[in-house]
Design a protein around this motif. Structure first.
Motif, PDB file in Angstrom:
ATOM      1  N   LEU A 112      34.245  27.888 -31.266  1.00 52.75           N
ATOM      2  CA  LEU A 112      33.099  28.314 -30.464  1.00 52.75           C
ATOM      3  C   LEU A 112      32.500  27.127 -29.714  1.00 52.75           C
ATOM      4  O   LEU A 112      32.126  27.243 -28.540  1.00 52.75           O
ATOM      5  CB  LEU A 112      32.054  28.969 -31.372  1.00 52.75           C
ATOM      6  N   THR A 113      32.446  25.979 -30.365  1.00 52.11           N
ATOM      7  CA  THR A 113      31.959  24.766 -29.708  1.00 52.11           C
ATOM      8  C   THR A 113      32.837  24.421 -28.507  1.00 52.11           C
ATOM      9  O   THR A 113      32.326  24.058 -27.434  1.00 52.11           O
ATOM     10  CB  THR A 113      31.958  23.591 -30.700  1.00 52.11           C
TER      11      THR A 113
ATOM     12  N   ASP B  76      24.555  30.634 -29.510  1.00 59.04           N
ATOM     13  CA  ASP B  76      25.937  30.285 -29.830  1.00 59.04           C
ATOM     14  C   ASP B  76      26.053  28.845 -30.339  1.00 59.04           C
ATOM     15  O   ASP B  76      26.860  28.550 -31.226  1.00 59.04           O
ATOM     16  CB  ASP B  76      26.833  30.467 -28.605  1.00 59.04           C
TER      17      ASP B  76
ATOM     18  N   ALA C 191      24.918  29.000 -33.840  1.00 55.16           N
ATOM     19  CA  ALA C 191      25.932  29.680 -34.649  1.00 55.16           C
ATOM     20  C   ALA C 191      27.104  28.750 -34.946  1.00 55.16           C
ATOM     21  O   ALA C 191      27.605  28.705 -36.082  1.00 55.16           O
ATOM     22  CB  ALA C 191      26.426  30.933 -33.923  1.00 55.16           C
ATOM     23  N   ALA C 192      27.554  28.001 -33.950  1.00 57.18           N
ATOM     24  CA  ALA C 192      28.669  27.080 -34.143  1.00 57.18           C
ATOM     25  C   ALA C 192      28.335  26.020 -35.174  1.00 57.18           C
ATOM     26  O   ALA C 192      29.156  25.692 -36.045  1.00 57.18           O
ATOM     27  CB  ALA C 192      29.055  26.437 -32.807  1.00 57.18           C
TER      28      ALA C 192
ATOM     29  N   ALA D  51      21.271  33.276 -25.075  1.00 57.71           N
ATOM     30  CA  ALA D  51      22.557  33.581 -25.700  1.00 57.71           C
ATOM     31  C   ALA D  51      23.367  32.314 -25.946  1.00 57.71           C
ATOM     32  O   ALA D  51      23.981  32.157 -27.009  1.00 57.71           O
ATOM     33  CB  ALA D  51      23.344  34.558 -24.829  1.00 57.71           C
ATOM     34  N   ALA D  52      23.376  31.415 -24.974  1.00 53.96           N
ATOM     35  CA  ALA D  52      24.127  30.173 -25.125  1.00 53.96           C
ATOM     36  C   ALA D  52      23.535  29.313 -26.240  1.00 53.96           C
ATOM     37  O   ALA D  52      24.266  28.731 -27.047  1.00 53.96           O
ATOM     38  CB  ALA D  52      24.131  29.403 -23.814  1.00 53.96           C
TER      39      ALA D  52
ATOM     40  N   LEU E  50      32.092  26.752 -25.597  1.00 57.68           N
ATOM     41  CA  LEU E  50      30.827  26.411 -24.949  1.00 57.68           C
ATOM     42  C   LEU E  50      30.967  25.165 -24.075  1.00 57.68           C
ATOM     43  O   LEU E  50      30.426  25.102 -22.973  1.00 57.68           O
ATOM     44  CB  LEU E  50      29.748  26.185 -26.007  1.00 57.68           C
TER      45      LEU E  50
ATOM     46  N   VAL F 150      31.376  37.027 -34.232  1.00 54.78           N
ATOM     47  CA  VAL F 150      32.412  35.999 -34.128  1.00 54.78           C
ATOM     48  C   VAL F 150      33.480  36.227 -35.194  1.00 54.78           C
ATOM     49  O   VAL F 150      34.684  36.192 -34.918  1.00 54.78           O
ATOM     50  CB  VAL F 150      31.800  34.593 -34.269  1.00 54.78           C
TER      51      VAL F 150
ATOM     52  N   ARG G 141      25.163  37.696 -34.375  1.00 58.15           N
ATOM     53  CA  ARG G 141      26.065  36.935 -33.501  1.00 58.15           C
ATOM     54  C   ARG G 141      27.192  36.298 -34.309  1.00 58.15           C
ATOM     55  O   ARG G 141      28.356  36.344 -33.912  1.00 58.15           O
ATOM     56  CB  ARG G 141      25.273  35.860 -32.755  1.00 58.15           C
TER      57      ARG G 141
END
Length: 214
Positions: A74-75, A96, A99-100, A92-93, A78, A30, A26
């Motif tokens: 990315l934050t 993320d 990941a952020a 998935a959320a 979201l 990005v 993921r």
């Protein structure tokens, strides 16, 4: 452009130890879709100030700025889209979000021992404040969102200029100032953003003429 690819490679190398594979994939997706403008800007400014500088030696600085931008961007996505409200499947959320966090923290780690560390802290703090103000009824949401891009370009400027001893040429500083003033969210592709500015030397090593650069 070579500076953008060097920044992307540096960012991927800085995250090579991320597990599990699904999270690593993921994060890589990005970075694959990122414009790389912030990271490339670090290298461009340093090279324009000192043409003898080795860009490979500055790859971590470029990656640090890039990762902070990607994590905060990315934050922001979201926060605006609130994917948890649309589905019961939140994997998935949640991925993320993780990941952020990793992108921002690893980016700051890369800048922590540089002269850009304080500006990195300011950039991250300002982003949080802007996103809080964005919830107010009369907020200028577009302007508050674009503050991230402006702040990250300023951070890239500090990271690039502090990496070399010679002062940044006046046309280059003018080009940077203009990019900051005109920044919009999200940043475009690096080559498109810098085209026609004093940040890109011509074939003979000099900045191309531009009617818009100071």
């Amino acid at each position: 452009m070579e500076q953008a690819e060097l920044a992307r490679r540096g960012a991927r190398e800085a995250l090579a130890d991320i597990d599990p594979p699904r999270l690593a994939d993921r994060i890589d997706s990005v970075l694959a879709a990122a414009s790389m403008a912030p990271g490339a800007l670090v290298l461009l400014i340093a090279q324009r100030a000192d043409p003898t500088v080795d860009p490979e030696a500055l790859a971590e600085r470029a990656a640090g700025v890039q990762l902070i931008y990607e994590g905060l961007r990315l934050t922001r996505t979201l926060a605006h889209e609130e994917p948890w409200a649309d589905t019961d499947e939140q994997t998935a959320a949640n991925l993320d979000v993780l990941a952020a966090d990793i992108l921002v923290s690893r980016g700051f780690y890369l800048l922590a021992m540089t002269d850009a560390a304080d500006r990195a802290v300011e950039t991250i703090r300002a982003f949080g404040q802007d996103q809080t103000h964005r919830r107010e009824p009369d907020a200028d949401r577009a302007a508050l969102d674009a503050n991230l891009e402006r702040g990250v370009l300023e951070l890239a400027g500090v990271a690039g200029t502090s990496a070399v001893d010679p002062p940044v040429p006046t046309p280059v500083q003018g080009a940077l100032d203009r990019l900051v003033r005109e920044a919009e969210a999200p940043l475009p592709d690096a080559a498109a953003l810098f085209r026609g500015t004093a940040l890109l030397p011509s074939a003979d090593g000099h900045a191309p003429p531009s009617a818009t650069d100071p």
